[in-house]
Scaffold this active site. Structure first.
Site: not given
Ligand code: NAD
Ligand code: UDP
Length: 311
Positions: A146-147, A187-188, A192, A210, A212, A273
């Site tokens: 991912y990163d 996700r956290v 929760f 940690q 966020r 993490d």
């Molecule tokens: P999500 O998993 O709910 O949404 C991702 C969507 O992309 C889903 O509908 C999934 O079916 C679709 N998808 C995945 N792979 C695909 C592919 N190969 N082809 C077509 N569709 C595909 O996640 P989200 O939280 O809505 O995140 C959306 C975007 O924002 C992502 O790119 C994510 O990396 C970025 N983002 C989100 C957060 C957050 O906190 N929510 C933080 C940082 C970045």
């Molecule tokens: N986390 C936690 N318990 C959970 C899920 C996540 O303590 O049930 C922690 C996780 O280890 C991280 C933070 O919550 O430190 C945020 O996690 P998340 O998966 O939401 O997003 P991240 O910022 O790590 O991508």
């Protein structure tokens, strides 16, 4: 009226983005439903301004019969559980997928915005994180699909911009939460809340110290749309809420809010993490006049109500 394509439009953020755009624009939502859900967009089906295209962006995408003006590229699983489920597909979505969508932007001469992430900073050694910070990412760890995928997607955006004059925007999104998060996405916030509502143990990973910084979804969407619709600045820009909380504080807040009997238990901290994360949003304030307004307590109340309804 613009024609706007949203990849990942059936996901958490993507569906809120489609909602925000569909009143004044024609929206084409592209999704393969890996982590997205039809329920997130069912209220849009039948709207003449909305079209759903079921497609995996790892495959080239052609939209021959419309002129696309803007593209938001959000397609990628975002929760660590989901993106680690098939790491190679995650890298492909970020690298091959982003190249395909950049190709589409080029064909249509469309502006394209990439949903990047705070994860490009890895486990940051600079705090809070400014856009100038180059990051501390483990290239061979379990989060790297991912990163590093997202880092490469940013590289592709800037190379297509330099080499092919593609009109790009890059936003780095920090942890965002709200209604339509998948209840099982790991996700956290969703973990929760679902644990607290079910009276199950709240699973804090590590010692919970940690940190966020959590941004409510409607605030985030406004920032993304602002970024897309200004001409001066291509980014990258941090979008997130600069108020920082420990994970333990978040657990306590949710227990209090839901009046839950759940106990906090401590589990192993996953590899790599990040220990602390907080955006410096000076640039977003200066360039977009944007900052989040909704406090964590207020956003959590709405999110808890949503989960009460769906569970
Ligand atoms: P999500 O998993 O709910 O949404 C991702 C969507 O992309 C889903 O509908 C999934 O079916 C679709 N998808 C995945 N792979 C695909 C592919 N190969 N082809 C077509 N569709 C595909 O996640 P989200 O939280 O809505 O995140 C959306 C975007 O924002 C992502 O790119 C994510 O990396 C970025 N983002 C989100 C957060 C957050 O906190 N929510 C933080 C940082 C970045
Ligand atoms: N986390 C936690 N318990 C959970 C899920 C996540 O303590 O049930 C922690 C996780 O280890 C991280 C933070 O919550 O430190 C945020 O996690 P998340 O998966 O939401 O997003 P991240 O910022 O790590 O991508």
């Amino acid at each position: 009226m613009k024609t706007i394509l949203v990849t990942g439009g059936a996901g958490f953020l993507g569906s809120h983005l489609c909602d925000a755009l569909v009143t004044d624009n024609k929206v084409i939502c592209v999704d393969n439903f890996f982590t997205g859900n039809e329920k997130n967009i069912k209220h849009l089906i039948g709207n003449p301004n909305f079209k759903m295209v079921s497609h995996d962006i790892i495959m080239p995408l052609f939209i021959p019969d419309e002129k696309i003006d803007q593209i938001y590229n959000l397609a990628c699983p975002a929760s660590p559980v989901h993106y680690q489920f098939n790491a190679i597909r995650t890298i492909k979505a970020n690298v091959v997928g982003t190249m395909n969508i950049l190709g589409l932007a080029r064909q249509h001469n469309a502006r394209i915005l990439q949903a990047s992430t705070s994860e490009v900073y890895g486990d940051p050694l600079e705090h809070p994180q400014k856009e100038s910070y180059k990051g501390n990412v483990n290239p061979i760890g379990i989060r790297a699909c991912y990163d590093e995928g997202k880092r490469c997607a940013e590289t592709l955006m800037f190379d297509y911009h330099r080499q092919n004059k593609v009109d790009i925007k890059v936003v780095r999104i920090f942890n965002t939460y709200g209604p339509r998060m998948a209840k099982d996405d790991g996700r956290v916030v969703s973990n929760f809340i679902t644990q607290a509502l079910a009276g199950k143990d709240i699973t804090v990973y590590g010692d919970g110290k940690q940190t966020r910084s959590f941004c409510y979804v409607s605030n985030l969407i406004m920032g993304i749309v602002n970024m897309m619709n200004q001409d001066e600045f291509i980014g990258p820009v941090n979008l997130g809420n600069p108020k920082e909380f420990t994970i333990l504080e978040l657990a306590q807040k949710i227990i209090e809010m839901t009046k839950s009997e759940s106990k906090i238990i401590f589990e192993k901290l996953p590899q790599d993490d990040p220990i602390q994360r907080k955006p410096d949003i000076t640039l977003a304030k200066q360039k977009l006049g944007w900052e989040p307004k909704i406090e964590l307590s207020e956003g959590l109340r709405t999110t808890v109500s949503y989960f009460k309804e769906i569970l």
